[in-house]
Design an enzyme around this catalytic site. Structure first.
Site, PDB file in Angstrom:
ATOM      1  N   ASP A   1      15.102   8.802  22.604  1.00 55.66           N
ATOM      2  CA  ASP A   1      16.484   9.254  22.594  1.00 55.66           C
ATOM      3  C   ASP A   1      16.485  10.612  21.886  1.00 55.66           C
ATOM      4  OD1 ASP A   1      19.416   9.088  22.555  1.00 55.66           O
ATOM      5  OD2 ASP A   1      19.160   8.714  20.413  1.00 55.66           O
TER       6      ASP A   1
ATOM      7  N   ASP B   1      19.747  12.590  20.210  1.00 52.61           N
ATOM      8  CA  ASP B   1      20.594  12.692  19.019  1.00 52.61           C
ATOM      9  C   ASP B   1      20.377  11.513  18.068  1.00 52.61           C
ATOM     10  OD1 ASP B   1      22.145  15.125  19.480  1.00 52.61           O
ATOM     11  OD2 ASP B   1      22.971  14.067  21.202  1.00 52.61           O
TER      12      ASP B   1
ATOM     13  N   SER C   1      22.021  10.791  26.435  1.00 52.16           N
ATOM     14  CA  SER C   1      23.364  10.696  27.004  1.00 52.16           C
ATOM     15  C   SER C   1      24.050  12.054  27.061  1.00 52.16           C
ATOM     16  CB  SER C   1      24.218   9.724  26.177  1.00 52.16           C
ATOM     17  OG  SER C   1      23.720   8.412  26.289  1.00 52.16           O
TER      18      SER C   1
ATOM     19  N   LYS D   1      23.710   4.969  29.258  1.00 53.19           N
ATOM     20  CA  LYS D   1      23.330   3.849  28.412  1.00 53.19           C
ATOM     21  C   LYS D   1      24.581   3.028  28.091  1.00 53.19           C
ATOM     22  CE  LYS D   1      19.823   6.784  26.231  1.00 53.19           C
ATOM     23  NZ  LYS D   1      19.374   7.428  24.979  1.00 53.19           N
TER      24      LYS D   1
END
Length: 201
Positions: A13, A15, A108, A138
């Site tokens: 991922d 962030d 995302s 997600k």
């Protein structure tokens, strides 16, 4: 921490995982909460790992979620104050590159925001899967499945690294093992990316 030797690729991922953007994300979402009469703490527990429009859709279904999401992104494009690499990120990525373990970023964020934040953190991803490339965000596994496919690795032999329950759910749904930061429920709880350096030994 015990790590299975069957890990053939690492899917990160962005962030809160590879990039420490927590301060700017919190700053922008608190401002949104105040402007739209939503509890700030509720916003901060709802939005991690999700596209902005999905957060708006859940918390204020009376608003135009897509329009609100675009407005939030516009603010994030120009606010990079405090965006840096997460602790241990550069060491871990260098070690993966040195040992030939493929890795990717699945986020995302859209491509523009991902590029800005990774650039601010000094990270160049060999494969970047962003929200605007996908049909589902997600916790749907589409992003992680796509990254595994593009790397040519079975998803069950990938390690997903996440910092949110939403992202962890996406990784698990893809069939991958999940390393989790910030105390989230995961196959491998970790306190920082440094804990994963043993993958490269």
């Amino acid at each position: 921490m015990e790590v299975e030797t069957t890990v053939e690729a690492v899917l990160f991922d962005m962030d809160g995982t590879l990039v420490d953007s927590d301060a700017v994300v919190e700053r922008i979402w608190r401002a949104w909460a105040r402007a739209h009469d939503v509890d700030e703490d509720l916003v901060l527990t709802t939005m991690p790992g999700r596209p902005a429009a999905d957060t708006v859709r859940e918390l204020r279904p009376d608003l135009d979620a897509e329009e609100q999401g675009r407005a939030q992104l516009a603010k994030e494009y120009v606010d990079l104050d405090g965006v840096v690499a997460a602790p241990g990120a550069h060491d871990l990525l260098a070690a993966l590159d040195r040992t030939g373990v493929p890795w990717a970023v699945v986020t995302s964020a859209d491509a523009r925001l991902a590029g800005l934040r990774l650039g601010a953190a000094g990270i160049t991803a060999p494969l970047l899967v962003t929200r605007d490339l996908l049909t589902h965000g997600k916790p749907h596994p589409e992003g992680y499945l796509r990254a595994a496919e593009e790397l040519g690795v079975d998803p069950t032999r990938c390690l997903v690294v996440e910092d949110s329950a939403t992202g962890a759910a996406a990784g698990k749904a893809a069939g991958a093992r999940v390393a989790g930061l910030k105390g989230i429920d995961a196959d491998l709880p970790i306190t920082s990316l440094t804990d994963l350096l043993e993958l490269t030994r």
